[in-house]
Design a protein around this motif. Sequence first.
Motif, short mmCIF file in Angstrom:
data_model
loop_
_atom_site.label_atom_id
_atom_site.label_comp_id
_atom_site.label_asym_id
_atom_site.label_seq_id
_atom_site.Cartn_x
_atom_site.Cartn_y
_atom_site.Cartn_z
N ALA A 1 -7.95 -6.74 121.72
CA ALA A 1 -8.21 -5.60 122.61
C ALA A 1 -9.31 -6.01 123.58
O ALA A 1 -10.48 -6.17 123.19
CB ALA A 1 -8.63 -4.38 121.82
N GLU A 2 -8.95 -6.20 124.84
CA GLU A 2 -9.91 -6.74 125.82
C GLU A 2 -11.18 -5.90 125.90
O GLU A 2 -12.29 -6.42 125.94
CB GLU A 2 -9.25 -6.84 127.20
N GLY A 3 -11.03 -4.55 125.90
CA GLY A 3 -12.19 -3.67 126.05
C GLY A 3 -13.17 -3.77 124.89
O GLY A 3 -14.36 -3.49 125.04
N GLY B 1 -15.73 -4.69 130.76
CA GLY B 1 -14.47 -4.23 131.36
C GLY B 1 -13.61 -3.44 130.39
O GLY B 1 -13.59 -3.71 129.19
N HIS B 2 -12.94 -2.42 130.91
CA HIS B 2 -11.97 -1.61 130.16
C HIS B 2 -12.65 -0.71 129.12
O HIS B 2 -13.87 -0.62 129.08
CB HIS B 2 -10.88 -2.50 129.55
N LEU B 3 -11.81 -0.02 128.31
CA LEU B 3 -12.34 1.02 127.42
C LEU B 3 -12.32 0.62 125.95
O LEU B 3 -13.26 0.87 125.22
CB LEU B 3 -11.53 2.32 127.59
N MET C 1 -9.00 -9.25 132.29
CA MET C 1 -7.78 -9.16 133.09
C MET C 1 -8.06 -8.16 134.20
O MET C 1 -8.60 -7.10 133.98
CB MET C 1 -6.68 -8.67 132.17
N VAL C 2 -7.70 -8.50 135.42
CA VAL C 2 -7.97 -7.59 136.52
C VAL C 2 -6.85 -6.58 136.66
O VAL C 2 -5.77 -6.75 136.13
CB VAL C 2 -8.20 -8.31 137.87
N ILE C 3 -7.17 -5.54 137.37
CA ILE C 3 -6.28 -4.40 137.47
C ILE C 3 -5.48 -4.55 138.75
O ILE C 3 -5.98 -4.36 139.83
CB ILE C 3 -7.14 -3.13 137.46
N ALA D 1 -3.15 -0.63 128.17
CA ALA D 1 -2.36 -1.86 128.13
C ALA D 1 -3.23 -3.11 128.10
O ALA D 1 -2.93 -4.12 128.74
CB ALA D 1 -1.37 -1.92 129.30
N ARG D 2 -4.33 -3.00 127.35
CA ARG D 2 -5.20 -4.16 127.16
C ARG D 2 -5.28 -4.44 125.66
O ARG D 2 -6.35 -4.60 125.09
CB ARG D 2 -6.60 -3.89 127.73
N TRP D 3 -4.14 -4.49 125.03
CA TRP D 3 -4.04 -4.60 123.57
C TRP D 3 -2.75 -5.31 123.19
O TRP D 3 -1.71 -5.03 123.77
CB TRP D 3 -4.03 -3.19 122.99
N CYS E 1 -16.53 -11.78 136.04
CA CYS E 1 -16.10 -12.94 135.25
C CYS E 1 -14.71 -12.73 134.64
O CYS E 1 -14.46 -11.69 134.02
CB CYS E 1 -17.08 -13.20 134.11
N GLU E 2 -13.86 -13.71 134.80
CA GLU E 2 -12.50 -13.68 134.23
C GLU E 2 -12.21 -14.97 133.47
O GLU E 2 -11.29 -15.71 133.80
CB GLU E 2 -11.46 -13.52 135.35
N PRO E 3 -13.01 -15.27 132.42
CA PRO E 3 -12.73 -16.49 131.67
C PRO E 3 -11.73 -16.24 130.54
O PRO E 3 -11.59 -15.11 130.07
CB PRO E 3 -14.09 -16.87 131.10
N LEU F 1 -17.70 -8.02 132.90
CA LEU F 1 -17.16 -8.93 131.89
C LEU F 1 -15.70 -8.60 131.61
O LEU F 1 -15.36 -7.45 131.29
CB LEU F 1 -17.96 -8.81 130.59
N HIS F 2 -14.86 -9.59 131.72
CA HIS F 2 -13.43 -9.45 131.41
C HIS F 2 -12.97 -10.68 130.66
O HIS F 2 -13.67 -11.70 130.63
CB HIS F 2 -12.60 -9.30 132.69
N PHE F 3 -11.78 -10.57 130.05
CA PHE F 3 -11.03 -11.74 129.59
C PHE F 3 -9.72 -11.71 130.36
O PHE F 3 -9.16 -10.62 130.59
CB PHE F 3 -10.73 -11.65 128.09
N ASN F 4 -9.23 -12.86 130.74
CA ASN F 4 -7.97 -12.88 131.48
C ASN F 4 -6.79 -12.93 130.51
O ASN F 4 -6.98 -13.05 129.29
CB ASN F 4 -7.94 -14.10 132.42
#
Length: 399
Positions: A142-144, A119-121, A1-3, A130-132, A345-347, A236-239
């Motif tokens: 949890a995206e990170g 991406g993320h922590l 997810m982008v910021i 807020a990635r949870w 990447c945002e898959p 690397l991210h997840f959207n």
Amino acid sequence: MVIAALFFATPLSAALLSPLAPQPDWSTLQRYSGSITAAEFERLLRQVYVPDGSWREWINLSPSQALITPHTGAAPVVLPLATQGTRPRAPVRFWKTREERSPQPGRPLVGLRIAIDPGHLGGSYAQMEARWFRIGNSRPVAEGEMTLIVAKLLKQRLEAMGAEVWMTRTKNGPTTSLRPGNFKKAAIPSLQDEGVALTSERLQHEAERLFYRVGEIRNRAALINTRIRPDLVVCLHFNAEEWGNPARPTLTDQNHFHLLLSGAMSGGELQHEDERLTMLLKLLSGSHREELGASESVARSLAAATGLPPFTYHGSKAISASSNPYLWIRNLLANRLFECPVVYCEPYVMNSRAVFNRIQLGDYTGYRNVGGTQLPSIYREYADAVAQGLADYYSGTSH
Ligand SMILES: [Zn+2]
């Protein structure tokens, strides 16, 4: 997810530097002296980096030189350009293009230096950033933490093909030694710029945001630009779609993917002196061509592996990068600050029902039945596809 919050239009009262930016050093532009023609410079400004035309307020192009205003009232910086009939000088940069490398048969990534940025922590910071989210007693999403699983799998795959691979982080948590408490002072002008009242709760929240969104990314950029100095960064991210309350998240049937390239800066963002300089360094380095080629290749392999449709942006914060519907150009701190090509990447939509069910299965080898279909672990599907796309690009089997 982008910021997203970093990219709101900047109010006129804002400071002329973006949050936590160091004082820009305009002499760094001179390493690109004579390396680009005025025509190519303008093409990149128009089509990639500042499509709304607001660059004209700061940059004056003539056939032999660019006059660049560092800040209002200052004398322009003069950058000599390559002129017709002369050969452009090779830009001074730490990374190599695909053409500057020599792949070996069967080992397409030999000699390639790749930094993977999960991406993320994650970990104990996943809720703060807020990635949870979590549904009842399910496995938390949890995206990170998910990006770190993919990063470790991807590292193995890229190394097997000969690449030298670094990761900006190898465990959950921040790479910076700073913590939210270190950002309390910076939070005051940051909130004043937004014109909101200073309450202790707001200050705490802003200090946390500056920590995980800005200070952390600036630290990763320093690692990449001064220590790793790779040929390519893979972010690397997840959207996700808006999920609302993380304890009672909204699930969706939407699922898609896209990749992001650096650019599409707005007039408001360009008001920041540091953003203007980093945009110019990115443009002059020639990284767009590599970002486009490598991203096209990774988009092809991700589309084949996932079968997902492209995500489509509406509005002005992102523009199409090419006729490829998966590729978008957007100004993010992470792709702008990294001084080399970035495949971002945002898959997958984490809160889509299909992806949520796959996340619940964790990582595994082989295939499992997911809703009647035999599928690999979502982490391996992701890592395999990115590795394949990079192998195709650097071995020259993709155009
Ligand atoms: Zn993300």
